[in-house]
Design a protein around this motif. Structure first.
Motif, PDB file in Angstrom:
ATOM      1  N   ALA A 429      32.849  76.993  65.424  1.00  0.00           N
ATOM      2  CA  ALA A 429      33.303  77.571  64.158  1.00  0.00           C
ATOM      3  C   ALA A 429      32.338  78.658  63.684  1.00  0.00           C
ATOM      4  N   PHE A 430      31.040  78.432  63.833  1.00  0.00           N
ATOM      5  CA  PHE A 430      30.057  79.445  63.448  1.00  0.00           C
ATOM      6  C   PHE A 430      30.162  80.674  64.355  1.00  0.00           C
ATOM      7  N   ARG A 431      30.435  80.444  65.632  1.00  0.00           N
ATOM      8  CA  ARG A 431      30.588  81.592  66.547  1.00  0.00           C
ATOM      9  C   ARG A 431      31.841  82.391  66.248  1.00  0.00           C
ATOM     10  N   ALA A 433      32.929  83.127  63.283  1.00  0.00           N
ATOM     11  CA  ALA A 433      32.801  83.812  61.993  1.00  0.00           C
ATOM     12  C   ALA A 433      32.920  85.323  62.185  1.00  0.00           C
ATOM     13  N   PRO A 434      33.291  86.075  61.119  1.00  0.00           N
ATOM     14  CA  PRO A 434      33.399  87.538  61.239  1.00  0.00           C
ATOM     15  C   PRO A 434      32.157  88.162  61.862  1.00  0.00           C
ATOM     16  N   PRO A 436      29.442  86.588  64.088  1.00  0.00           N
ATOM     17  CA  PRO A 436      29.164  85.303  64.734  1.00  0.00           C
ATOM     18  C   PRO A 436      27.727  84.826  64.482  1.00  0.00           C
ATOM     19  N   GLU A 463      27.967  83.477  54.433  1.00  0.00           N
ATOM     20  CA  GLU A 463      29.365  83.920  54.512  1.00  0.00           C
ATOM     21  C   GLU A 463      30.132  83.082  55.530  1.00  0.00           C
ATOM     22  N   ALA A 464      29.488  82.773  56.646  1.00  0.00           N
ATOM     23  CA  ALA A 464      30.124  81.923  57.658  1.00  0.00           C
ATOM     24  C   ALA A 464      30.347  80.519  57.109  1.00  0.00           C
ATOM     25  N   THR A 466      30.805  79.669  53.993  1.00  0.00           N
ATOM     26  CA  THR A 466      31.914  79.738  53.028  1.00  0.00           C
ATOM     27  C   THR A 466      33.255  79.675  53.738  1.00  0.00           C
ATOM     28  N   THR A 467      33.389  80.428  54.830  1.00  0.00           N
ATOM     29  CA  THR A 467      34.635  80.435  55.605  1.00  0.00           C
ATOM     30  C   THR A 467      34.907  79.060  56.218  1.00  0.00           C
ATOM     31  N   ILE A 468      33.882  78.451  56.786  1.00  0.00           N
ATOM     32  CA  ILE A 468      34.047  77.152  57.450  1.00  0.00           C
ATOM     33  C   ILE A 468      34.357  76.066  56.432  1.00  0.00           C
TER      34      ILE A 468
END
Length: 474
Positions: A429-431, A433-434, A436, A463-464, A466-468
């Protein structure tokens, strides 16, 4: 029965020429190459055919053909994928400073600005401004290399394997190169020193044993065919126990007595003394001072610059190497020279180097400072995603890229252990991200190592997060 069921859908696939006449496709043809669009259409139709055979269903248009809107969407998606850069900026939270898979050394701001300032225009790459005639690209860094290494001359090629290959081919083609058995290393990517020697059209002569080599072994092995004595720094492994090796100074003295050049492949290319931080790694200047006739090393490892191979040493040998036709094949481009020129210039101010060169800054950053950064990041992650159960833990980081293989660097990580989410899924999931974020998994826990974070990376991590947190992986 299945073939009969598939037949109507297969017949509903339009021909390539029919798709090219669709208005949205014709609009694409205004801006993009027709051959490219045609190939994308072919790929889409072929892929659809295979999916139909596997039982997939597709929307049909009023004409009984597969929907043109759907086809256009598929073709557009392929175009977007083609246009989307594969190489992208990411966050290195692995704790490996010189991570080969992540591009090794991040460039300093000075190097990045030097490239950006000149790359979009012309420059005097091979033009002598004073004489108004053709010059050589090799002159630009010679003086800087002499200043930072103490050598008589220097030469830059595109990587260190190329530097070693070029030296061997110039000085020892069809002749012997003597190397200790304990130094016949594999330098990564399955490239081994014996293979490089053979590709240089030289003949390898091994001396000593894997764990013990004496000066007498070299002395006894020298013959009329010996053209080079090669010493290879065992950068990516360490022999301990019942061992013995020959110092560079002793080997250089033997070479001088017998009239045979001595070359050292240092690999990591350290120009800044790290021994004060308890990190023993040979320094290029000391190898030159010890009597090495040539020293080869990388530009993108501990030196902290772009990918390059650097040869420093005796001017007469460097001049011979420059005349080898392979030098042109292995020469660096203008962007490499611009970046390397800026980085080498920073070495002229050693006191401010750790603040200005990211690689050295990461390696020498005090552990307490890393701990404070990890604590700050942990608090902010907790606010955004309490379920992540973030906590700060002590750990070990490494220089990487074969440098200082046994020397762990104290560090602190932010460990994330959300319930019901495996470390592997969280890492993925972290990789995704917009920007990575690449961390590491240790003992089943996903960790973000704060030693290898650059300024601003904490914001990208948040930011990652927040998305996750908005859509956790399951």
């Amino acid at each position: 029965m299945k073939k009969e069921k598939d037949a109507p859908l297969l017949r509903a696939l339009p021909a390539v020429d029919q798709v090219l006449k669709l208005p949205p496709i014709e609009a694409l043809l205004v801006d993009y190459d027709r051959g490219l669009i045609k190939e994308l259409v072919r790929e889409t139709i072929a892929d659809s055919r295979e999916k139909i055979k596997k039982g997939a269903d597709f929307p049909l248009g009023p004409d009984g053909k597969i929907s043109s809107d759907w086809l256009f969407g598929q073709i557009s998606a392929r175009m977007d994928q083609l246009l989307r850069p594969s190489l992208k900026r990411l966050v290195n939270a692995t704790g490996v400073v010189l991570h080969t898979n992540l591009g090794r050394a991040p460039l300093s701001r000075a190097a990045a600005l030097a490239v950006a300032d000149s790359a979009s225009g012309y420059l005097n790459l091979e033009f002598d401004l004073a004489a108004g005639e053709r010059g050589s690209r090799h002159v630009h860094l010679d003086r800087l290399l002499r200043a930072v290494t103490g050598a008589e001359a220097g030469l830059v090629v595109n990587n260190n394997a190329a530097a070693v290959l070029l030296c061997l081919n110039t000085l020892a083609a069809d002749q012997e190169v003597i190397v200790s058995r304990g130094e016949l290393v594999e330098i990564g990517g399955a490239f081994r020193i014996p293979d490089i020697i053979r590709r240089g059209f030289a003949r390898l002569k091994e001396v000593g044993a894997t764990n013990r080599t004496r000066l007498a072994d070299y002395r006894q092995a020298i013959s009329k065919e010996t053209a080079l004595l090669l010493k290879v720094h065992a950068s990516n492994y360490k022999l301990i126990g019942f061992t013995e090796s020959v110092s560079l100074a002793d080997l250089a003295e033997l070479g001088k007595k017998r009239g045979i050049p001595v070359m050292e492949d240092l690999g990591s290319g350290l120009l800044y003394d790290l021994s004060g931080a308890g990190l023993p790694e040979p320094i290029v200047r000391k190898s030159i001072a010890a009597g090495a006739d040539l020293v080869c090393f990388s530009g993108d490892k501990l030196l902290g610059g772009p990918q390059a191979g650097i040869i420093a040493g005796r001017r007469d040998l460097i001049q011979r190497i420059q005349k080898n036709p392979l030098t042109r094949a292995l020469r660096p481009g203008k962007l490499t020279l611009l970046a390397l020129q800026a980085v080498l210039g920073q070495y002229l101010k050693p006191r401010t180097l750790p603040q200005n060169l990211p690689v050295l800054g990461m390696i020498l950053r005090p552990a307490d400072e890393v701990k404070r950064a990890a604590a700050s990041l942990c608090r902010r992650i907790h606010k955004l995603w309490p379920e992540a159960r973030a906590q700060v833990l002590p750990d070990q980081a490494y220089a990487g890229a074969g440098a200082l293989p046994e020397e762990a660097i104290p560090t602190f990580v932010v460990a994330l252990k959300p319930k019901g989410i495996s470390a592997g899924r969280l890492a993925a999931a972290f990789r995704a991200a917009p920007v990575p974020v690449v961390g590491r998994i240790k003992q089943g826990v996903f960790c973000l190592d704060c030693r290898t974070l650059l300024p601003g990376d904490d914001r990208l991590i948040l930011e990652a997060v927040t998305t996750i947190a908005a859509s956790p992986p399951r």
